[in-house]
Design an enzyme around this catalytic site. Structure first.
Site, PDB file in Angstrom:
ATOM      1  N   PRO A 137      -2.444  -8.704  -7.394  1.00 42.23           N
ATOM      2  CG  PRO A 137      -1.676  -9.496  -9.365  1.00 42.23           C
ATOM      3  CD  PRO A 137      -2.763  -9.748  -8.483  1.00 42.23           C
ATOM      4  CB  SER A 159       2.367   7.229  13.774  1.00 38.52           C
ATOM      5  OG  SER A 159       1.803   6.954  15.091  1.00 38.52           O
ATOM      6  CG  HIS A 185       2.197   0.539  18.179  1.00 35.57           C
ATOM      7  ND1 HIS A 185       0.783  -0.169  18.300  1.00 35.57           N
ATOM      8  CD2 HIS A 185       1.858   1.203  16.926  1.00 35.57           C
ATOM      9  CE1 HIS A 185       0.264  -0.015  17.190  1.00 35.57           C
ATOM     10  NE2 HIS A 185       0.916   0.809  16.323  1.00 35.57           N
ATOM     11  N   GLY A 202       0.697  -1.302   0.059  1.00 36.71           N
ATOM     12  CA  GLY A 202      -0.063   0.002   0.059  1.00 36.71           C
ATOM     13  C   GLY A 202       1.004   1.219   0.035  1.00 36.71           C
TER      14      GLY A 202
END
Length: 389
Positions: free
Chosen positions: A248, A357, A354, A223
């Protein structure tokens, strides 16, 4: 114990007043008359304020009670709170702590709310939605992942859902590269040796790791984040990018000249394997003994997606027996991972709490997007980023 407090965020403009100068054709006042005029004006203004202030405050309170009620489950970064305050469109209550709101407190506070802004530690399930009641129309999560949401229950109740993809792509890609390098070049081990006296004379193969140059990098789940990782790895002279996905993805793959392969081929060919897929019923535990057994004993496994995609017992076995060379994890099950977990005993396993971000820029952008999603949903307008249920 932490307590929440209500932040009222509606702005109501009162009547404007203006100050007039001397009127044309009016004679200037004498010093005494001018002083008297000023005193009278101030007295009149004071009386006016006394007469109108209670009415204005009562009106303000009426306006506030008519606004949608929102509960914010965490002390989110300041840009998101600023968006809510300055909108003048909601009244919201905030769990004013960086620690998760206790479950019973959450169930109590959501009752009757029109909107809910949450983070990924809050389990949004039938119990919570029942507690909130029929007024709840919009849920906004400050996360790109949504495995903490019971999507079926939300859809059944017609509750719209906002989330925060894209704004964290760069931060997650950067952290993935950092974790990959820290694992493959054994930086955590090296730091420990330097601090604890293990740094002796120069040795030919001491703390040797694996280079990216001339390697094959595999991406599981291509992605935006997978593409961003590959783009950042190109300058390291990676020989080849390969990927697998449910199907794909030629447009994304073309941007990084990546080849689509099967899951088995991804395991066999990859010198570095980065997991970037979403956690779904199909990907739950998919990185298991079957995958690790096909990987090279010099390969590095990296996961910055969701902990649930990895069978941690199988990963421990692969690392401890030398089936694979190393692993870097930013996500685990559970979170936080208990300090006595076997994976923490391994030198070739780097575990982060974690933080993919965790940059000031990204977390503020996530909070602002979550707030704007919430406000748009409450207005009945398209959200900037809405999850289609």
């Amino acid at each position: 114990a932490h307590s929440s407090h209500t932040l009222l965020c509606a702005v109501r403009s009162g009547p404007k007043s203006s100050c007039c100068g001397l009127l044309s054709g009016v004679q200037p006042l004498s010093g005494f008359n001018r002083a008297l005029d000023m005193w009278c004006s101030r007295t009149a203004l004071g009386r006016l304020a006394l007469q109108t202030a209670p009415l204005s405050l009562a009106g303000f309170r009426r306006d506030m009670s008519a606004l949608p009620r929102v509960y914010v489950t965490r002390q989110i970064p300041p840009r998101g709170l600023q968006v809510l305050r300055e909108s003048g469109q909601v009244q919201f209550e905030l769990w004013d702590s960086d620690e998760p709101v206790p479950r019973q407190e959450l169930l109590k506070k959501v009752k009757g709310c029109d909107g809910l802004l949450c983070v990924l530690t809050e389990k949004i399930d039938a119990e919570l939605l029942n507690a909130a009641g029929p007024n709840l129309k919009v849920l906004s999560t400050m996360s790109v992942g949504f495995d903490h949401l019971s999507l079926g229950e939300l859809k059944k109740r017609g509750i719209r859902v906002g989330y925060t993809p894209e704004v964290l792509t760069d931060a997650v890609a950067e952290l993935t590269i950092a974790l990959l390098l820290a694992t493959s070049r054994r930086l955590i081990e090296a730091t420990h040796e330097a601090k604890t006296g293990g740094w002796g004379t120069w040795r030919t193969l001491w703390l040797c790791g694996y280079e990216l140059a001339d390697s094959t990098v595999g991406i599981f789940g291509l992605g935006r984040i997978g593409v961003a990782i590959a783009e950042r790895l190109k300058p390291f002279k990676v020989k080849k990018f390969i990927y697998t996905d449910v199907a794909p993805r030629p447009e994304l793959a073309a941007a990084i000249q990546a080849e689509y392969v099967s899951m088995d081929e991804l395991a066999r060919q990859s010198d570095f394997l980065a997991v970037c897929c979403a956690l779904t019923p199909e990907t739950q535990g998919i990185c298991n003994k079957n995958l690790f057994s096909k990987m090279k004993n010099t390969s590095i496994f990296i996961n910055t997606s969701r902990g649930g995609v990895v069978n941690q017992e199988d990963l421990y076995e692969a690392l401890s027996t030398g089936q694979i060379a190393g692993a870097g994890l930013d996500v685990t099950v559970p979170e936080p991972l208990p300090t006595n977990h076997p994976l923490f005993t391994l030198k070739n396993c780097v575990i982060l709490p974690h933080i993919a971000s965790a940059s000031y820029t990204t977390r503020n952008a996530m909070s602002a997007l979550a707030a704007n999603n919430l406000l748009a949903g409450l207005r009945g307008e398209p959200m900037p980023k809405e999850l289609q249920l």
